[in-house]
Design an enzyme around this catalytic site. Structure first.
Site, PDB file in Angstrom:
ATOM      1  N   HIS A  56     -12.069  -3.116 -43.417  1.00 45.83           N
ATOM      2  CA  HIS A  56     -11.424  -2.366 -42.336  1.00 45.83           C
ATOM      3  C   HIS A  56     -10.492  -1.310 -42.926  1.00 45.83           C
ATOM      4  CE1 HIS A  56      -8.887  -1.525 -38.836  1.00 45.83           C
ATOM      5  NE2 HIS A  56      -9.784  -2.130 -38.082  1.00 45.83           N
ATOM      6  N   CYS A 113     -13.762   1.888 -38.287  1.00 46.09           N
ATOM      7  CA  CYS A 113     -12.791   1.830 -37.185  1.00 46.09           C
ATOM      8  C   CYS A 113     -12.234   3.227 -36.994  1.00 46.09           C
ATOM      9  CB  CYS A 113     -11.677   0.828 -37.488  1.00 46.09           C
ATOM     10  SG  CYS A 113     -10.437   0.753 -36.171  1.00 46.09           S
ATOM     11  N   HIS A 137     -15.799  -0.096 -34.824  1.00 42.54           N
ATOM     12  CA  HIS A 137     -14.797  -0.150 -33.765  1.00 42.54           C
ATOM     13  C   HIS A 137     -14.672   1.280 -33.241  1.00 42.54           C
ATOM     14  CE1 HIS A 137     -12.451  -3.624 -35.974  1.00 42.54           C
ATOM     15  NE2 HIS A 137     -13.688  -3.974 -35.641  1.00 42.54           N
ATOM     16  N   ASP A 159     -12.586  -0.805 -28.885  1.00 40.34           N
ATOM     17  CA  ASP A 159     -11.398  -1.314 -29.576  1.00 40.34           C
ATOM     18  C   ASP A 159     -10.241  -1.386 -28.597  1.00 40.34           C
ATOM     19  OD1 ASP A 159     -10.060  -2.390 -31.714  1.00 40.34           O
ATOM     20  OD2 ASP A 159     -10.084  -0.583 -32.918  1.00 40.34           O
ATOM     21  N   HIS A 160      -9.052  -1.264 -29.087  1.00 44.17           N
ATOM     22  CA  HIS A 160      -7.865  -1.493 -28.257  1.00 44.17           C
ATOM     23  C   HIS A 160      -7.964  -0.773 -26.923  1.00 44.17           C
ATOM     24  CE1 HIS A 160      -5.605  -1.887 -32.345  1.00 44.17           C
ATOM     25  NE2 HIS A 160      -6.415  -2.912 -32.105  1.00 44.17           N
ATOM     26  N   TYR A 193      -5.876  -5.979 -26.109  1.00 43.64           N
ATOM     27  CA  TYR A 193      -7.022  -6.882 -25.994  1.00 43.64           C
ATOM     28  C   TYR A 193      -7.156  -7.514 -24.610  1.00 43.64           C
ATOM     29  CZ  TYR A 193      -7.850  -6.214 -30.910  1.00 43.64           C
ATOM     30  OH  TYR A 193      -8.137  -5.644 -32.123  1.00 43.64           O
TER      31      TYR A 193
END
Length: 356
Positions: A207, A245, A272, A318-319, A332
């Site tokens: 990551h 990501c 991501h 993702d977030h 999340y």
């Protein structure tokens, strides 16, 4: 590609597998044994129980995020070989359970850094945000105190209270570690685990650093195209790859997302995908809705680049924002990530149809 969602497990996540299943768009789950400490072996029995829970809900266990790497491995401490042996045993058990992707990071002290977990936006939603002026004024010993009251009763990965109590000790561990030493220790780790990855076809997906620059003087080695290439070239095994990501790598506006995807062709094992809004260059940014128009990046171009380079691994929104009154682990919640999954699936369908 396989659309997935990250799930922290029963007792840790406010979102249920049943809710994820009902989204329709999400077919796979990315999860972890959340109570396992770095250096501990994941037993085959524990892994199979985790996998069964996911499959009983009608979903596929697409990969692990994360099997955490110990500080001994990252710093090259004398006990690293013991921790690497435990990591190899865990990978072997994952392979026996037919699990073939592991996301991990090699970030010192903090897995990720944000200065706000609930910045209010003009539409009433809240998002994770970063402000460099706040970081510049902050004592890292107090970093956890600045965000702990906004976790909505959850424990956020990388910010476990027991770990944050040892921040001073952790900084001391890394005081003599520069980028070259961190790269050397990553190479040592990867070369040790590649044989078991080859045996069980396990893709290791590192990551990126978040944000993609040094914070509090700590070294960052997965933060630019040149460093990503160095990581791949120093261990040129197909199983040594990347979690692309874009919300972490994209924090640095000098990083070309599309060019990097093409450079990483065949070595992106997990993606991501999320958007960011920059308010003061890179000194202040916040996480936005996935929609291109809400942030900085052209999300279609990103999804098309992944499609055109043959990416076929798990991908996840993702977030997300906190919307519609949801109370969940910041980033999340269910609702905005479900919207993100639907949006990304639509972009992927368009890329597939355009290629024909």
């Amino acid at each position: 590609m396989e659309m997935t969602m990250r799930w922290y497990g029963t007792g840790h996540d406010t979102v249920t597998l049943e809710q994820i299943k009902q989204s329709c768009y999400v077919k796979g789950i990315i999860t972890t044994l959340y109570d396992k400490l770095p250096g501990e072996v994941w037993t085959l029995e524990e892994i199979l129980a985790m996998k069964k829970e996911v499959e009983d809900a009608g979903l596929h266990l697409a990969g692990i995020e994360s099997v955490n790497v110990s500080d001994a491995i990252k710093t090259g401490a004398p006990e690293r070989d013991k921790d690497i042996a435990a990591y190899i045993e865990t990978l072997e058990n994952l392979g026996k359970a037919d699990i073939h992707m592991v996301c991990y990071n090699f970030m010192p002290v903090f897995d990720w850094t944000r200065t706000e977990l609930a910045r209010m936006r003009e539409d009433g939603t809240t998002v994770l945000a970063y402000n460099q002026d706040t970081v510049d004024k902050m004592d890292p010993d107090n970093m956890f105190d600045s965000i702990k009251d906004n976790m909505n009763g959850t424990v956020m990965p990388g910010w476990e209270p027991e770990r944050m109590e040892k921040v001073k000790e952790l900084f001391e561990l890394y005081k003599d570690i520069d980028e070259d030493k961190l790269f050397d220790n990553l190479k040592y780790f990867l070369e040790a685990i590649m044989p078991v990855c080859d045996k069980y076809d396990i893709n290791m997906a590192i990551h990126p650093d978040d944000p993609s620059w040094s914070v509090f003087g700590l070294p960052r080695i997965i933060s630019s195209q040149a460093k990503l290439k160095r990581m791949m070239d120093m261990v040129p095994n197909k199983h040594n790859g990347v979690t692309f990501c874009m919300g972490s790598y994209g924090t640095n506006l000098n990083n070309d997302l599309i060019d990097t995807i093409h450079m990483l062709k065949g070595r992106i094992h997990f993606a991501h995908v999320r958007n960011l809004r920059f308010n003061d260059g890179m000194r202040d940014f916040e996480e936005s809705a996935h929609l291109s128009a809400d942030g900085t990046f052209d999300m279609y171009k990103v999804m098309k680049a992944l499609h055109d380079t043959g990416f076929d691994g798990p991908i996840r929104p993702d977030h997300g924002r906190m919307i519609w009154g949801e109370k969940a682990m910041p980033g999340y919640g269910l609702y905005d990530r479900a919207l993100g999954a639907a949006y990304l699936c639509g972009l992927w369908e368009a890329a597939c149809k355009e290629s024909k």
